[in-house]
Motif scaffolding. Structure first.
Motif, PDB file in Angstrom:
ATOM      1  N   GLY A 120       0.811  -1.216   0.000  1.00  0.00           N
ATOM      2  CA  GLY A 120       0.000   0.000   0.000  1.00  0.00           C
ATOM      3  C   GLY A 120       0.838   1.256   0.000  1.00  0.00           C
ATOM      4  O   GLY A 120       2.031   1.245   0.233  1.00  0.00           O
ATOM      5  N   THR A 121       0.164   2.359  -0.272  1.00  0.00           N
ATOM      6  CA  THR A 121       0.836   3.652  -0.326  1.00  0.00           C
ATOM      7  C   THR A 121       0.938   4.237   1.077  1.00  0.00           C
ATOM      8  O   THR A 121      -0.092   4.443   1.727  1.00  0.00           O
ATOM      9  N   PRO A 122       2.119   4.526   1.567  1.00  0.00           N
ATOM     10  CA  PRO A 122       2.253   5.024   2.941  1.00  0.00           C
ATOM     11  C   PRO A 122       1.439   6.279   3.214  1.00  0.00           C
ATOM     12  O   PRO A 122       0.839   6.407   4.274  1.00  0.00           O
ATOM     13  N   VAL A 123       1.413   7.227   2.252  1.00  0.00           N
ATOM     14  CA  VAL A 123       0.661   8.472   2.477  1.00  0.00           C
ATOM     15  C   VAL A 123      -0.829   8.171   2.602  1.00  0.00           C
ATOM     16  O   VAL A 123      -1.520   8.678   3.495  1.00  0.00           O
ATOM     17  N   CYS A 124      -1.332   7.320   1.702  1.00  0.00           N
ATOM     18  CA  CYS A 124      -2.746   6.930   1.765  1.00  0.00           C
ATOM     19  C   CYS A 124      -3.055   6.268   3.108  1.00  0.00           C
ATOM     20  O   CYS A 124      -4.030   6.615   3.774  1.00  0.00           O
ATOM     21  N   GLU A 125      -2.214   5.310   3.508  1.00  0.00           N
ATOM     22  CA  GLU A 125      -2.442   4.611   4.774  1.00  0.00           C
ATOM     23  C   GLU A 125      -2.444   5.591   5.950  1.00  0.00           C
ATOM     24  O   GLU A 125      -3.281   5.501   6.839  1.00  0.00           O
ATOM     25  N   ALA A 126      -1.519   6.536   5.924  1.00  0.00           N
ATOM     26  CA  ALA A 126      -1.440   7.527   7.004  1.00  0.00           C
ATOM     27  C   ALA A 126      -2.700   8.388   7.045  1.00  0.00           C
ATOM     28  O   ALA A 126      -3.222   8.709   8.119  1.00  0.00           O
ATOM     29  N   GLU A 127      -3.193   8.758   5.860  1.00  0.00           N
ATOM     30  CA  GLU A 127      -4.419   9.565   5.812  1.00  0.00           C
ATOM     31  C   GLU A 127      -5.611   8.788   6.375  1.00  0.00           C
ATOM     32  O   GLU A 127      -6.444   9.335   7.096  1.00  0.00           O
ATOM     33  N   VAL A 128      -5.685   7.501   6.036  1.00  0.00           N
ATOM     34  CA  VAL A 128      -6.797   6.691   6.533  1.00  0.00           C
ATOM     35  C   VAL A 128      -6.734   6.564   8.049  1.00  0.00           C
ATOM     36  O   VAL A 128      -7.751   6.634   8.739  1.00  0.00           O
ATOM     37  N   VAL A 129      -5.522   6.364   8.584  1.00  0.00           N
ATOM     38  CA  VAL A 129      -5.358   6.305  10.042  1.00  0.00           C
ATOM     39  C   VAL A 129      -5.858   7.601  10.680  1.00  0.00           C
ATOM     40  O   VAL A 129      -6.541   7.587  11.713  1.00  0.00           O
ATOM     41  N   LEU A 130      -5.532   8.727  10.060  1.00  0.00           N
ATOM     42  CA  LEU A 130      -5.973  10.015  10.586  1.00  0.00           C
ATOM     43  C   LEU A 130      -7.496  10.125  10.556  1.00  0.00           C
ATOM     44  O   LEU A 130      -8.117  10.620  11.508  1.00  0.00           O
ATOM     45  N   VAL A 131      -8.108   9.649   9.479  1.00  0.00           N
ATOM     46  CA  VAL A 131      -9.574   9.697   9.390  1.00  0.00           C
ATOM     47  C   VAL A 131     -10.199   8.867  10.509  1.00  0.00           C
ATOM     48  O   VAL A 131     -11.154   9.309  11.171  1.00  0.00           O
ATOM     49  N   VAL A 132      -9.671   7.668  10.730  1.00  0.00           N
ATOM     50  CA  VAL A 132     -10.199   6.816  11.802  1.00  0.00           C
ATOM     51  C   VAL A 132     -10.087   7.532  13.152  1.00  0.00           C
ATOM     52  O   VAL A 132     -11.018   7.515  13.969  1.00  0.00           O
ATOM     53  N   THR A 133      -8.946   8.178  13.374  1.00  0.00           N
ATOM     54  CA  THR A 133      -8.749   8.925  14.622  1.00  0.00           C
ATOM     55  C   THR A 133      -9.763  10.055  14.751  1.00  0.00           C
ATOM     56  O   THR A 133     -10.380  10.256  15.802  1.00  0.00           O
ATOM     57  N   ARG A 134      -9.945  10.817  13.661  1.00  0.00           N
ATOM     58  CA  ARG A 134     -10.897  11.934  13.674  1.00  0.00           C
ATOM     59  C   ARG A 134     -12.327  11.451  13.928  1.00  0.00           C
ATOM     60  O   ARG A 134     -13.090  12.081  14.662  1.00  0.00           O
ATOM     61  N   VAL A 135     -12.676  10.349  13.296  1.00  0.00           N
ATOM     62  CA  VAL A 135     -14.031   9.827  13.487  1.00  0.00           C
ATOM     63  C   VAL A 135     -14.233   9.411  14.945  1.00  0.00           C
ATOM     64  O   VAL A 135     -15.292   9.644  15.529  1.00  0.00           O
ATOM     65  N   GLY A 136     -13.208   8.794  15.536  1.00  0.00           N
ATOM     66  CA  GLY A 136     -13.289   8.435  16.947  1.00  0.00           C
ATOM     67  C   GLY A 136     -13.481   9.650  17.834  1.00  0.00           C
ATOM     68  O   GLY A 136     -14.302   9.647  18.761  1.00  0.00           O
ATOM     69  N   GLU A 137     -12.722  10.718  17.533  1.00  0.00           N
ATOM     70  CA  GLU A 137     -12.875  11.962  18.304  1.00  0.00           C
ATOM     71  C   GLU A 137     -14.272  12.542  18.132  1.00  0.00           C
ATOM     72  O   GLU A 137     -14.897  13.006  19.101  1.00  0.00           O
ATOM     73  N   ALA A 138     -14.766  12.510  16.908  1.00  0.00           N
ATOM     74  CA  ALA A 138     -16.101  13.047  16.643  1.00  0.00           C
ATOM     75  C   ALA A 138     -17.158  12.243  17.383  1.00  0.00           C
ATOM     76  O   ALA A 138     -18.104  12.798  17.961  1.00  0.00           O
ATOM     77  N   SER A 139     -17.006  10.922  17.368  1.00  0.00           N
ATOM     78  CA  SER A 139     -17.972  10.066  18.055  1.00  0.00           C
ATOM     79  C   SER A 139     -18.003  10.369  19.549  1.00  0.00           C
ATOM     80  O   SER A 139     -19.074  10.489  20.153  1.00  0.00           O
ATOM     81  N   ARG A 140     -16.828  10.527  20.139  1.00  0.00           N
ATOM     82  CA  ARG A 140     -16.778  10.856  21.569  1.00  0.00           C
ATOM     83  C   ARG A 140     -17.416  12.214  21.847  1.00  0.00           C
ATOM     84  O   ARG A 140     -18.118  12.401  22.844  1.00  0.00           O
ATOM     85  N   ALA A 141     -17.176  13.159  20.944  1.00  0.00           N
ATOM     86  CA  ALA A 141     -17.748  14.499  21.136  1.00  0.00           C
ATOM     87  C   ALA A 141     -19.269  14.472  21.036  1.00  0.00           C
ATOM     88  O   ALA A 141     -19.967  15.159  21.790  1.00  0.00           O
ATOM     89  N   VAL A 142     -19.795  13.677  20.112  1.00  0.00           N
ATOM     90  CA  VAL A 142     -21.250  13.580  19.963  1.00  0.00           C
ATOM     91  C   VAL A 142     -21.873  12.934  21.198  1.00  0.00           C
ATOM     92  O   VAL A 142     -22.926  13.364  21.687  1.00  0.00           O
ATOM     93  N   ILE A 143     -21.216  11.880  21.718  1.00  0.00           N
ATOM     94  CA  ILE A 143     -21.720  11.230  22.940  1.00  0.00           C
ATOM     95  C   ILE A 143     -21.707  12.219  24.109  1.00  0.00           C
ATOM     96  O   ILE A 143     -22.652  12.293  24.907  1.00  0.00           O
ATOM     97  N   ALA A 144     -20.643  13.015  24.196  1.00  0.00           N
ATOM     98  CA  ALA A 144     -20.560  14.024  25.263  1.00  0.00           C
ATOM     99  C   ALA A 144     -21.666  15.071  25.100  1.00  0.00           C
ATOM    100  O   ALA A 144     -22.276  15.514  26.090  1.00  0.00           O
ATOM    101  N   ALA A 145     -21.937  15.450  23.854  1.00  0.00           N
ATOM    102  CA  ALA A 145     -22.996  16.426  23.597  1.00  0.00           C
ATOM    103  C   ALA A 145     -24.352  15.858  23.993  1.00  0.00           C
ATOM    104  O   ALA A 145     -25.200  16.556  24.569  1.00  0.00           O
ATOM    105  N   SER A 146     -24.573  14.592  23.685  1.00  0.00           N
ATOM    106  CA  SER A 146     -25.835  13.951  24.051  1.00  0.00           C
ATOM    107  C   SER A 146     -26.038  13.992  25.562  1.00  0.00           C
ATOM    108  O   SER A 146     -27.131  14.300  26.046  1.00  0.00           O
ATOM    109  N   ALA A 147     -24.973  13.699  26.312  1.00  0.00           N
ATOM    110  CA  ALA A 147     -25.061  13.732  27.776  1.00  0.00           C
ATOM    111  C   ALA A 147     -25.313  15.157  28.273  1.00  0.00           C
ATOM    112  O   ALA A 147     -26.127  15.387  29.182  1.00  0.00           O
TER     113      ALA A 147
END
Length: 829
Positions: A286-313
């Motif tokens: 695989g392409t290292p830059v592509c893989e790195a970008e995907v890892v970043l997206v997964v991280t961002r989505v995790g952060e967003a999910s936590r933020a939405v759960i916090a907002a719900s509370a």
């Protein structure tokens, strides 16, 4: 697998670095923590049955074990270097957790001599800190030594079999200790026999691994040699225990023998766990830059999910200003994830290729999440806050983020790794196809029953439920026959068939509940529908395992099975499904927030888009060939899911078209359609891979998904501990802390569900993840009851919090175990 083995495996899940002294010290520390954790659970069970001498003794045993673990951890910290390095930091985390556990143990000793409720709460707190220590040593296992991976897939499979057998032996051993101690001689003998049988199986697998794994002088070979010695020692001590625990044996020595066996078994497990890391082969592309970008997206989505759960509370429990602030933060996080996904699209190439396609779908899903977040911002920002609709809107965002996370994690697979397939007999293949057909029949009848029980008479409801129950039972019967045909349940094919069968057994039990609920005079429609939905969820899970079995159990290789026309049709179906999902989201928003006319119009538009998806899916079935081959099978399953979605859409059109609009039921119906569309999208995504001949391997971010799940569980455990302390001390925050704990358990459950999306389901990885999911499901009900009871009946509240935390600890341990099993594990799509 039960707590004894889970904690032992979790805490020693990888090979070590930092020199031989550091390695030996960490190994000893992990064993000490595992032993202390097992004693905490034992003490909690005893003390929960009443105060007394046995409770006091077991709590004192915990204190002794924690003290020993603390001393060993201090020595480990000296051996493994400065805390500025990753290895030292990991050990320091574990050391701090044990330091925190010490005063909590002292409190438990005091509380367990006078107050059962406070005793239980204190033991939960101790267990939480020991779990944190196990996590620290687990991470140290990764950071303190770089394993050299030299082995073959055959070697790896033998190690997995040995690990599974030792796990079963650990289960039997724990039961034997209880039975033999209680004087239940028949059960004692049966449990010891179970230990003997499984240890013998493990010994056989490890003996074969000596040849299969090769590499004399490597870490892999050293691990296997050590495991062989430990298993041999275990076998010798088992022989003595068998004699002493017999009717004519030395009863006083019996338990001592079994504890000796437990120690040796623990050493064998640790060695095998080290082998699971040291003996793995690892091929990445695989392409290292592509893989790195995907890892970043997964991280961002995790952060967003936590933020939405916090907002719900915040919007449920806080002020309007706190709600608005939390929603703004969540909105920013969701947009950041979407921005990074767009950048990943640019880096990961052709959107019609497997890698780029998944990235593009993740990006499209995040666009939907941004639109939903905009709706939620409006709803949650209204004067006075419409709390119910605000919560629903935020839940929809969280659902879309979970879907985006699944596609992003899958992208990490498609953009980096490849794998192979196993085979079985033609009769087995035919049986698995029949099971899949039965499951699809059951799913259709469950959808019909759900609609009938909401909209028709009691008699019609009962008849529809009986028909669905008949189909679920038929699927279960065929699954049991498939288990007999598909051979060894330790092999990939047989294991998936066995898991599908077990899941269908659960579905049958849930169907009995639904039959009872839906058969009551007057029909409690809400609970009837929920019970049917639970059955449908279990049936869907069985379908996933059966579909995976249909791949594992056939002899068709990954050659290109679809034509260029077939590939194009599948790509079109995926596009249609994304469009349909967007229109369903828009319809849900229109029916909740808009006029009756606007709702009907939006539902009609969604129906049109869904119909187009179904039309294209039917055409793809014709183009993509044999439905028994991997390509055609995935296309056919997509088409079947769309059949169900169309039926559900008819229900939704009726519900949402009524005068005055029953908004709640309208929204539920639309969510059910969207869930089925999401299921169709999963199979269409599989088809896009299998119809181009590109067989892929498990995501390198499988462990990332597990890490997120483990972190969410840790958060839930901490929230439970806070709630327990608050309620035990009769403070006025008891109710609110229990509500926060319940929210944290829900979030942990969602995170664990996502691990099953990302990680391969072949054994033992899938087994442990399903066990973690079951543990989280078991934690949810007591957490919800605690939220209701706290502040009203604090004794009942604390009892439920203890039940919830016990299940959470089990789930955490299963995840840590799966973390090892899932690394680089492979499966055929």
């Amino acid at each position: 697998m039960r707590f004894f083995l889970m904690m032992c495996m979790a805490a020693s899940a990888a090979a070590l670095q930092g020199g031989p002294a550091c390695e030996a010290s960490v190994t000893l520390s992990t064993a000490r923590v595992a032993h202390a954790a097992s004693l905490v659970l034992k003490a909690a069970q005893t003390c929960n049955q009443g105060m007394g001498a046995n409770c006091t003794k077991e709590v004192n045993d915990v204190a002794s074990a924690v003290s020993g673990a603390q001393k060993t951890a201090n020595a480990t910290a000296k051996e493994c270097g400065p805390t500025t390095a990753a290895c030292g930091k990991d050990v320091a985390v574990a050391q701090t957790a044990l330091d925190n556990a010490a005063p909590l143990v002292s409190k438990a000793q005091a509380d367990c001599s006078k107050n059962e409720i406070e005793c239980n709460a204190a033991l939960v707190s101790v267990g939480t800190q020991l779990t944190r220590a196990a996590v620290g040593f687990n991470q140290a296992g990764k950071d303190c030594k770089t394993a050299k991976k030299v082995a073959t897939p055959a070697c790896e499979e033998l190690i997995v079999i040995a690990l599974t057998d030792l796990g079963e032996a650990g289960d039997y051993l724990q039961e034997a200790i209880v039975a033999c101690n209680n004087g239940t001689s028949a059960q004692c003998a049966a449990d010891i026999s179970g230990v003997v049988s499984n240890v013998a199986d493990a010994s056989n697998a490890v003996s074969k691994a000596v040849t299969a794994c090769g590499g004399a002088g490597t870490a892999c070979a050293q691990d296997i040699t050590a495991a062989t010695a430990a298993i041999a020692s275990t076998s010798q001590k088992l022989a003595q225990a068998t004699a002493d625990c017999s009717d004519t044996g030395n009863k006083a020595q019996c338990i001592v023998d079994l504890l000796d066996v437990s120690d040796d078994l623990g050493h064998a497990v640790q060695d095998i766990i080290l082998a699971t890391t040291d003996c793995k082969s690892n091929f990445t592309i695989g392409t290292p830059v592509c893989e790195a970008e995907v890892v970043l997206v997964v991280t961002r989505v995790g952060e967003a999910s936590r933020a939405v759960i916090a907002a719900s509370a915040a919007c449920r429990n806080g002020t309007a200003a706190e709600c608005t602030s939390a929603v703004t933060t969540a909105s920013t996080a969701v947009r950041a994830a979407s921005t990074d996904a767009k950048r990943a699209v640019g880096e990961c190439g052709d959107p019609t290729a497997t890698c780029g396609k998944h990235v593009a779908v993740a990006d499209a899903t995040l666009e939907t999440a941004v639109a939903l977040m905009s709706n939620a911002t409006t709803t949650c920002g209204r004067t006075g806050i419409d709390s119910t609709h605000c919560q629903i809107d935020l839940f929809m965002v969280e659902t879309e983020l979970a879907r985006a996370d699944a596609f992003a994690l899958e992208s990490a697979t498609q953009c980096s790794k490849k794998n192979s397939l196993t085979v079985d007999t033609p009769v087995c293949e035919a049986e698995v196809v029949l099971v899949l057909t039965r499951i699809n029949d059951a799913a259709r009848d469950l959808a019909t029953a759900s609609n009938t029980c909401v909209n028709a008479s009691t008699a019609a409801c009962k008849a529809a439920v009986a028909a669905a129950s008949s189909k679920v039972t038929a699927a279960n019967t065929d699954a049991k026959r498939a288990v007999g045909e598909c051979g060894d349940s330790d092999a990939k094919c047989g294991k998936h068939v066995a898991t599908a069968s077990t899941t269908l057994e659960t579905a049958v039990a849930l169907m009995d509940n639904a039959t009872s609920t839906c058969g009551r005079t007057g029909v409690d429609k809400a609970h009837c529908r929920i019970d049917l939905l639970m059955v449908d969820t279990e049936v869907a899970r069985a379908a996933a395992f059966a579909a995976e079995a249909s791949t594992m159990c056939n002899g068709k290789k990954a050659e290109k099975l679809g034509t260029a026309v077939c590939e194009a049709e599948v790509a079109l179906v995926l596009t249609r499904l994304v469009d349909a999902s967007k229109d369903l989201v828009s319809a849900t928003s229109a029916c909740v927030n808009g006029t009756s006319t606007g709702c009907k119009s939006a539902v009609a538009a969604a129906t049109t888009t869904l119909t187009a998806a179904k039309t294209d899916s039917k055409r793809a079935v014709g183009e993509c060939g044999d439905p028994n081959a991997k390509c055609g099978k995935n296309v056919a399953t997509t088409d079947t899911s769309l059949d169900i979605a169309m039926a559900l859409m008819d229900n939704a059109t009726t519900t949402c078209g009524r005068t005055g609009i029953d908004k709640v039921h309208c929204q539920i119906d639309l969510i059910m359609v969207d869930t089925e569309v999401a299921r169709a999208a999963v199979f269409a995504g599989e088809a896009s891979t299998t119809c181009t001949g590109k067989n892929e391997m498990a995501s390198p971010l499988c462990t990332s998904a597990i890490t997120v799940g483990a972190a969410r569980i840790m958060d839930a455990l901490e929230q439970n501990a806070k709630a327990g302390a608050s309620c035990a001390n009769q403070t006025n925050t008891c109710s609110s802390t229990a509500a926060s704990a319940s929210t944290a358990v829900v979030a942990a459950g969602k995170a664990v569900n996502m691990t099953i999306v990302e990680c391969p389901t072949n054994a033992p990885c899938g087994t442990e993840l399903v066990a973690a999911q079951s543990a989280l499901m078991a934690a949810l009900a007591p957490a919800e009851i605690a939220a209701e009871k706290c502040g009203v009946d604090n004794a009942a509240c604390l009892a439920q919090l203890l039940r919830s935390s016990t299940s959470l600890l089990s789930g955490e341990s299963e995840l840590l175990l799966a973390n090892t099993a899932c690394k680089n594990a492979t499966h055929s799509l």
